[in-house]
Write a protein that holds these residues in place. Structure first.
Motif, PDB file in Angstrom:
ATOM      1  N   MET A 104       0.836  -1.207   0.000  1.00 47.15           N
ATOM      2  CA  MET A 104       0.000   0.000   0.000  1.00 47.15           C
ATOM      3  C   MET A 104       0.870   1.255   0.000  1.00 47.15           C
ATOM      4  N   GLY A 105       0.237   2.398  -0.192  1.00 43.29           N
ATOM      5  CA  GLY A 105       0.971   3.660  -0.150  1.00 43.29           C
ATOM      6  C   GLY A 105       1.242   4.046   1.301  1.00 43.29           C
ATOM      7  N   VAL A 106       2.499   4.297   1.633  1.00 40.06           N
ATOM      8  CA  VAL A 106       2.867   4.581   3.021  1.00 40.06           C
ATOM      9  C   VAL A 106       3.630   5.901   3.102  1.00 40.06           C
ATOM     10  N   PHE A 107       3.247   6.729   4.072  1.00 42.69           N
ATOM     11  CA  PHE A 107       4.030   7.937   4.361  1.00 42.69           C
ATOM     12  C   PHE A 107       4.314   7.973   5.856  1.00 42.69           C
ATOM     13  N   LEU A 108       5.569   8.149   6.216  1.00 40.00           N
ATOM     14  CA  LEU A 108       5.958   8.113   7.632  1.00 40.00           C
ATOM     15  C   LEU A 108       6.462   9.486   8.093  1.00 40.00           C
ATOM     16  N   ILE A 109       5.959   9.928   9.245  1.00 41.35           N
ATOM     17  CA  ILE A 109       6.393  11.202   9.834  1.00 41.35           C
ATOM     18  C   ILE A 109       6.898  10.916  11.246  1.00 41.35           C
ATOM     19  N   ASP A 110       8.151  11.255  11.508  1.00 37.53           N
ATOM     20  CA  ASP A 110       8.726  10.821  12.781  1.00 37.53           C
ATOM     21  C   ASP A 110       9.931  11.675  13.168  1.00 37.53           C
ATOM     22  N   HIS A 111      10.351  11.519  14.419  1.00 35.05           N
ATOM     23  CA  HIS A 111      11.533  12.259  14.897  1.00 35.05           C
ATOM     24  C   HIS A 111      12.522  11.363  15.634  1.00 35.05           C
ATOM     25  N   HIS A 112      12.386  10.048  15.469  1.00 29.35           N
ATOM     26  CA  HIS A 112      13.386   9.131  16.022  1.00 29.35           C
ATOM     27  C   HIS A 112      14.499   8.945  14.983  1.00 29.35           C
ATOM     28  N   PRO A 113      15.673   8.539  15.417  1.00 32.66           N
ATOM     29  CA  PRO A 113      16.768   8.336  14.458  1.00 32.66           C
ATOM     30  C   PRO A 113      16.365   7.387  13.316  1.00 32.66           C
ATOM     31  N   ILE A 114      16.880   7.625  12.127  1.00 27.40           N
ATOM     32  CA  ILE A 114      16.531   6.815  10.947  1.00 27.40           C
ATOM     33  C   ILE A 114      17.045   5.388  11.123  1.00 27.40           C
ATOM     34  N   GLY A 115      16.176   4.415  10.815  1.00 27.06           N
ATOM     35  CA  GLY A 115      16.560   3.002  10.909  1.00 27.06           C
ATOM     36  C   GLY A 115      17.787   2.712  10.052  1.00 27.06           C
ATOM     37  N   GLU A 116      18.690   1.926  10.607  1.00 31.94           N
ATOM     38  CA  GLU A 116      19.972   1.711   9.928  1.00 31.94           C
ATOM     39  C   GLU A 116      19.841   0.938   8.619  1.00 31.94           C
ATOM     40  N   LYS A 117      18.804   0.084   8.531  1.00 28.88           N
ATOM     41  CA  LYS A 117      18.677  -0.743   7.318  1.00 28.88           C
ATOM     42  C   LYS A 117      17.987  -0.010   6.175  1.00 28.88           C
ATOM     43  N   LEU A 118      17.388   1.120   6.449  1.00 28.66           N
ATOM     44  CA  LEU A 118      16.562   1.802   5.450  1.00 28.66           C
ATOM     45  C   LEU A 118      17.356   2.171   4.198  1.00 28.66           C
ATOM     46  N   ILE A 119      16.838   1.774   3.024  1.00 25.62           N
ATOM     47  CA  ILE A 119      17.482   2.121   1.746  1.00 25.62           C
ATOM     48  C   ILE A 119      16.616   3.145   0.996  1.00 25.62           C
ATOM     49  N   ASP A 120      15.343   2.772   0.773  1.00 20.69           N
ATOM     50  CA  ASP A 120      14.431   3.662   0.048  1.00 20.69           C
ATOM     51  C   ASP A 120      13.932   4.757   1.002  1.00 20.69           C
ATOM     52  N   LYS A 121      14.408   5.982   0.775  1.00 16.58           N
ATOM     53  CA  LYS A 121      14.081   7.056   1.720  1.00 16.58           C
ATOM     54  C   LYS A 121      12.928   7.946   1.256  1.00 16.58           C
ATOM     55  N   SER A 122      12.195   7.466   0.237  1.00 14.08           N
ATOM     56  CA  SER A 122      11.072   8.268  -0.255  1.00 14.08           C
ATOM     57  C   SER A 122       9.894   8.174   0.718  1.00 14.08           C
ATOM     58  N   ASN A 123       9.009   9.171   0.632  1.00 15.74           N
ATOM     59  CA  ASN A 123       7.792   9.204   1.452  1.00 15.74           C
ATOM     60  C   ASN A 123       8.071   9.081   2.958  1.00 15.74           C
ATOM     61  N   ILE A 124       9.146   9.700   3.384  1.00 20.68           N
ATOM     62  CA  ILE A 124       9.454   9.708   4.815  1.00 20.68           C
ATOM     63  C   ILE A 124       9.876  11.118   5.222  1.00 20.68           C
ATOM     64  N   ILE A 125       9.261  11.610   6.278  1.00 14.73           N
ATOM     65  CA  ILE A 125       9.754  12.831   6.911  1.00 14.73           C
ATOM     66  C   ILE A 125      10.375  12.426   8.238  1.00 14.73           C
ATOM     67  N   LYS A 126      11.622  12.797   8.407  1.00 12.76           N
ATOM     68  CA  LYS A 126      12.273  12.625   9.703  1.00 12.76           C
ATOM     69  C   LYS A 126      12.778  14.001  10.125  1.00 12.76           C
ATOM     70  N   ALA A 127      12.495  14.340  11.366  1.00 13.25           N
ATOM     71  CA  ALA A 127      13.039  15.584  11.902  1.00 13.25           C
ATOM     72  C   ALA A 127      14.042  15.217  12.987  1.00 13.25           C
ATOM     73  N   VAL A 128      14.755  16.222  13.463  1.00 17.33           N
ATOM     74  CA  VAL A 128      15.671  15.973  14.579  1.00 17.33           C
ATOM     75  C   VAL A 128      14.850  15.520  15.787  1.00 17.33           C
ATOM     76  N   SER A 129      15.499  14.787  16.674  1.00 14.85           N
ATOM     77  CA  SER A 129      14.863  14.250  17.865  1.00 14.85           C
ATOM     78  C   SER A 129      14.040  15.290  18.624  1.00 14.85           C
ATOM     79  N   GLN A 130      14.560  16.513  18.702  1.00 17.11           N
ATOM     80  CA  GLN A 130      13.914  17.517  19.545  1.00 17.11           C
ATOM     81  C   GLN A 130      12.627  18.094  18.968  1.00 17.11           C
ATOM     82  N   ASP A 131      12.379  17.865  17.680  1.00 18.65           N
ATOM     83  CA  ASP A 131      11.114  18.326  17.114  1.00 18.65           C
ATOM     84  C   ASP A 131      10.097  17.195  17.187  1.00 18.65           C
TER      85      ASP A 131
END
Ligand SMILES: [Mn+2]
Length: 347
Positions: A104-131
């Protein structure tokens, strides 16, 4: 006000929303804490402004196979688009997360550190921990969300996730509550609101959707009633802490076991840790089938997320991680001593 993006952008998010058609069934998955639940509420506001309905909402507890588990439910409900908030699903259950992205179509919004295994970085918003995620969502929707109506909730999430420790976020919070200072924040309006909501989430531990509905109605009265009950339990632990904590001098860590019929672990950790930010503390609580830990070290100079990861390494059915100042872990009862030794004593 700006968000410190580590990955993705506002444009990415709204481009994803444009791919949602009338035939789609939309789900929001979020962490079952204050940040996750308030993020969901504001996401619904953004979707509503775009005439999109969230058909399915679920608040998840952190578990090693959480993506796989929830994917079954999503498929059963015919979900085709998912927005994930405040969960580093790509880090906790990478395989399950990728499986979900295939289905399915997935969009992730988060502020935890990026998973180490992640390759495809599309459709993801990651902010710094403090946000915190609620702040990210609020800023994503700044033209669509009524800030007079929901500013209080964002500020509560900022408190709950320690996000006020960044200067720009404190300034944001002060734009709603000019009187707030970091030293007195836990007894300020956003601090008390956050504590009340956190109490309700403890009291209704198995029904976070009910707390979500109370927040939507801004029914703070009912939330306050549960707060009194939980608060009593919490203060019992706070009073007992100086008497029964154990100090581990090698790493300078205070250790304390909480005993209560309610799951007050992270509440107590945040309260005691927040009152004494220079100390490093680890709290433990026995649950039905496992033991959970909550670690706090705001100015202690130790990375709690890394420490928790080190503690669970190679242990079966264990999970752990988080941010530098605050993190958590869960292990099986038989692994408690291994975990404690690694975290409190080993180099
Ligand atoms: Mn969060």
């Amino acid at each position: 006000m700006n968000i410190d993006y580590v990955l993705g952008s506002k444009e990415d998010f709204f481009r994803f929303l444009e791919t949602i058609s009338l035939q789609d069934k939309v789900a929001i998955l979020a962490h079952n804490d204050l940040d996750g639940i308030s993020s969901t509420l504001l996401l619904e506001k953004i979707l509503g402004a775009k005439r999109i309905k969230a058909d399915y909402v679920e608040f998840l507890e952190i578990k090693s196979d959480m993506a796989k588990e929830v994917l079954v439910k999503l498929k059963d409900n015919g979900v085709t688009k998912v927005i994930i908030a405040d969960l580093n699903l790509e880090g906790i259950d990478y395989e399950g997360f990728e499986e979900m992205r295939n289905e399915m179509g997935v969009f992730l919004i988060d502020h935890h550190p990026i998973g180490e295994k992640l390759i495809d970085k599309s459709n993801i918003i990651k902010a710094v921990s403090q946000d915190c995620t609620c702040l990210i969502v609020f800023i994503l929707g700044e033209d669509l969300i009524d800030s007079e109506e929901w500013g209080w909730l964002v500020c509560a999430a900022i408190f709950a996730d320690y996000s006020f420790r960044s200067e720009k976020n404190l300034k944001f919070l002060k734009s709603f509550y000019p009187e707030v200072e970091p030293e007195t924040i836990s007894s300020s309006v956003p601090g008390i609101n956050a504590r009340k909501i956190s109490s309700a989430l403890i009291y209704y531990k198995n029904d976070p959707k009910y707390v979500f509905s109370l927040l939507k109605e801004k029914n703070l009265e009912e939330i306050s009633e549960t707060h009194e009950i939980i608060e009593k339990e919490v203060y019992r632990a706070v009073d007992d802490f100086p008497k029964n904590r154990k100090y581990y001098p090698k790493k300078g860590i205070y250790f304390y076991e909480i005993k209560s019929p309610f799951d007050i672990l992270s509440y107590v950790a945040t309260l005691i840790g927040g009152a004494d930010p220079d100390k490093t503390m680890i709290f433990m609580m026995k649950m039905k089938n496992s033991v959970r830990f909550s670690a706090r070290s705001s100015n202690g100079g130790m990375d709690m997320g890394e420490l928790m990861k080190k503690g669970i390494e190679g242990l079966e059915d264990a999970n752990g991680g988080g941010h530098v100042p605050a993190a958590a872990a869960q292990v099986k009862i038989e692994d408690v001593e291994i975990f404690k030794k690694r975290v409190l004593e080993d180099d």
